[in-house]
Design an enzyme around this catalytic site. Structure first.
Site, PDB file in Angstrom:
ATOM      1  N   ASN A 175       6.808  15.596   4.725  1.00 53.53           N
ATOM      2  CA  ASN A 175       8.188  16.050   4.847  1.00 53.53           C
ATOM      3  C   ASN A 175       8.656  16.397   3.438  1.00 53.53           C
ATOM      4  O   ASN A 175       8.969  15.520   2.644  1.00 53.53           O
ATOM      5  CB  ASN A 175       9.031  14.921   5.455  1.00 53.53           C
ATOM      6  CG  ASN A 175      10.497  15.296   5.580  1.00 53.53           C
ATOM      7  OD1 ASN A 175      10.915  16.378   5.166  1.00 53.53           O
ATOM      8  ND2 ASN A 175      11.278  14.393   6.148  1.00 53.53           N
ATOM      9  N   HIS A 179      17.591  18.113  13.704  1.00 53.12           N
ATOM     10  CA  HIS A 179      17.108  16.770  14.104  1.00 53.12           C
ATOM     11  C   HIS A 179      16.402  16.824  15.455  1.00 53.12           C
ATOM     12  O   HIS A 179      16.337  15.818  16.168  1.00 53.12           O
ATOM     13  CB  HIS A 179      18.267  15.754  14.234  1.00 53.12           C
ATOM     14  CG  HIS A 179      19.022  15.497  12.977  1.00 53.12           C
ATOM     15  ND1 HIS A 179      20.392  15.453  12.935  1.00 53.12           N
ATOM     16  CD2 HIS A 179      18.608  15.233  11.725  1.00 53.12           C
ATOM     17  CE1 HIS A 179      20.800  15.198  11.701  1.00 53.12           C
ATOM     18  NE2 HIS A 179      19.715  15.054  10.948  1.00 53.12           N
ATOM     19  N   GLU A 207      10.432  10.209  13.612  1.00 55.53           N
ATOM     20  CA  GLU A 207      10.127  11.643  13.550  1.00 55.53           C
ATOM     21  C   GLU A 207       8.690  11.873  13.077  1.00 55.53           C
ATOM     22  O   GLU A 207       8.015  12.784  13.540  1.00 55.53           O
ATOM     23  CB  GLU A 207      11.119  12.332  12.610  1.00 55.53           C
ATOM     24  CG  GLU A 207      12.515  12.381  13.199  1.00 55.53           C
ATOM     25  CD  GLU A 207      13.601  12.656  12.181  1.00 55.53           C
ATOM     26  OE1 GLU A 207      13.977  11.720  11.450  1.00 55.53           O
ATOM     27  OE2 GLU A 207      14.083  13.795  12.117  1.00 55.53           O
ATOM     28  N   ARG A 263       6.907  18.797   8.527  1.00 52.51           N
ATOM     29  CA  ARG A 263       8.253  19.008   9.036  1.00 52.51           C
ATOM     30  C   ARG A 263       8.763  20.315   8.438  1.00 52.51           C
ATOM     31  O   ARG A 263       8.752  20.499   7.219  1.00 52.51           O
ATOM     32  CB  ARG A 263       9.156  17.863   8.597  1.00 52.51           C
ATOM     33  CG  ARG A 263      10.574  18.119   9.007  1.00 52.51           C
ATOM     34  CD  ARG A 263      11.499  17.064   8.455  1.00 52.51           C
ATOM     35  NE  ARG A 263      12.851  17.346   8.901  1.00 52.51           N
ATOM     36  CZ  ARG A 263      13.933  17.117   8.175  1.00 52.51           C
ATOM     37  NH1 ARG A 263      13.826  16.598   6.977  1.00 52.51           N
ATOM     38  NH2 ARG A 263      15.115  17.392   8.644  1.00 52.51           N
ATOM     39  N   ARG A 294      29.144  15.498   4.600  1.00 50.64           N
ATOM     40  CA  ARG A 294      29.513  16.774   5.248  1.00 50.64           C
ATOM     41  C   ARG A 294      30.697  16.574   6.172  1.00 50.64           C
ATOM     42  O   ARG A 294      30.810  15.528   6.817  1.00 50.64           O
ATOM     43  CB  ARG A 294      28.324  17.322   6.045  1.00 50.64           C
ATOM     44  CG  ARG A 294      27.203  17.798   5.144  1.00 50.64           C
ATOM     45  CD  ARG A 294      25.994  18.216   5.965  1.00 50.64           C
ATOM     46  NE  ARG A 294      24.816  17.574   5.435  1.00 50.64           N
ATOM     47  CZ  ARG A 294      23.737  17.287   6.145  1.00 50.64           C
ATOM     48  NH1 ARG A 294      23.682  17.587   7.425  1.00 50.64           N
ATOM     49  NH2 ARG A 294      22.693  16.718   5.582  1.00 50.64           N
TER      50      ARG A 294
END
Ligand code: AMP
Length: 398
Positions: free
Chosen positions: A7, A180, A384, A91, A241
């Site tokens: 990743n 996601h 993940e 990823r 965010r």
């Protein structure tokens, strides 16, 4: 069969080496500050312990060379030779509209990932750097790209289009993608196993609440709506965010802050939990401050809970009901306060939390709804990396 999962971020690289016989992690680690002074690798393995190596790491190729060295080294290694790595899963953040599933990397896949760079300018170049570095260091191993956007490609147009002139979708694919996806897919599949019903029969709301957060409506095993958008800014309140915001506020900020880049920084790096609390983007700090009576910390928690609750209820409406709500990622797995505040008042739609169970659950798989709750509530830790390893195995198994 051993599978390496990578990743890559712009200045970091996370990795895990899986033995897929039993799906165990042989080693994992993190390379930090790639291309920046003070680079280092933190490597962990159950059999060989922890190692920290500080050295100059100018780019992803060198980072991967060091990782491969650690995986095979006499003091740190968990495999005898790199030939034992059968395949590598990467990823990749953005696959645009082209990829609704993981794919074996080819030259044309690399070109497509490059074409999507305008949609994920920070992430896709880093993901590509990782793929190219791996092709260079391990030329015999096939690479698989696993896209964050792929799971959401089943959203219907009424979910993914914005109410702006259609030509912007036709011309530049301006639309909701959401992210996601690998996590939402992992927890929704696991939820079906735990509930003991086929995914095809279930209506789930999966809440991935971490530093970045997104919520997905999963109907019959497919994403039918999701809270992030063309970018990772929309949806619920996040670490830094804003989450959902009136576009007029964005225009106001551009007018008053002077540049688009400045406003992008405000919305991506200075808003959300850190922006409202004025304290920290880390929810643990906010929970502590709230207990000590800090009103802005308390307000931040109320805003977070309210934003999650709105999505749960609206996605139940979209699916004509909901069978289970799933919480995952750093906040979803660990913050009982956030889970409770997100579900408070939803008893009218059949969601009844068992408060004692909820308070006791941190980072483990557990049902936290009351036994007589018509809608089940589960905490399911996401994985993940394992999902990427499984897809890589599927696509490369002879
Ligand atoms: P992630 O991006 O999934 O690693 O999640 C990071 C977020 O999870 C941060 O905001 C952390 O503060 C939050 N988190 C981790 N552990 C806890 C905890 N025990 N209580 C509240 N928030 C937590």
């Amino acid at each position: 069969m051993k599978i390496l999962v990578l990743n890559c971020g712009s200045s970091s690289l996370k990795y895990q080496l899986f033995d897929m016989n039993g799906e165990t992690v042989l080693a994992k680690g993190l390379v930090e500050r790639i291309g920046i002074a003070g680079s280092r690798v933190k490597h962990k393995s159950a059999s060989r312990g922890d190692t920290v190596r500080e050295c100059d790491i100018p780019d992803h190729t060198e980072a991967i060379r060091i990782v491969l060295d650690l995986l095979t080294g006499p003091d740190t290694g968990v495999i005898k030779s790199l030939d034992e790595i059968s395949a590598v899963g990467h990823r990749v953040v953005h696959g645009g509209e082209k990829y609704s599933k993981s794919v074996l990397v080819s030259d044309s896949v690399i070109s497509s990932i490059e074409e999507c760079t305008y949609l994920a300018p920070l992430h896709n170049p880093a993901n590509l750097a990782g793929i190219r570095a791996l092709q260079h260091s391990l030329p015999g191993a096939p690479n698989v790209a696993v896209f964050d956007t792929a799971f959401h490609q089943t959203m219907p147009p009424e979910a993914f289009l914005y109410g702006i002139p259609y030509k912007y979708y036709e011309k530049d694919k301006v639309r909701r993608y959401s992210f996601h996806g690998t996590s939402h897919m992992f927890v929704s599949e696991r939820a079906a196993e735990l509930i003991g019903r086929p995914a095809k029969e279930l209506r789930l709301v999966t809440c991935h609440l971490g530093n970045g957060s997104s919520i997905t409506a999963v109907e019959g095993g497919r994403s039918v709506d999701a809270s992030m958008g063309m970018s990772t800014v929309p949806g619920v309140l996040m670490g830094t965010r804003s989450g959902d915001i009136d576009s007029a506020v964005v225009l106001y900020l551009v007018e008053h802050e002077g540049s688009v880049q400045r406003v992008s920084d405000i919305l991506n790096k200075e808003s959300g939990i850190v922006g409202i609390s004025g304290l920290s983007s880390d929810l643990r700090d906010i929970c502590e401050a709230s207990v000590e009576g800090n009103e802005r910390a308390n307000l931040t928690l109320r805003m977070l809970g309210r934003s999650v609750k709105k999505y749960i209820a609206s996605y139940a409406a979209i699916m004509g009901g909901v069978d289970a709500v799933i919480f995952t990622a750093g906040i979803g797995e660990n913050s009982d306060t956030t889970r409770e505040m997100s579900l408070e008042g939803l008893e009218f739609m059949g969601i009844k939390l068992d408060k004692a169970k909820n308070e006791a659950v941190r980072g483990v798989e557990a049902e936290i709804s009351a036994p007589d709750s018509p809608v089940k509530v589960w905490v399911i830790p996401t994985n993940e990396e394992l999902m990427i390893a499984r897809d890589t195995l599927k696509l490369t198994k002879k």
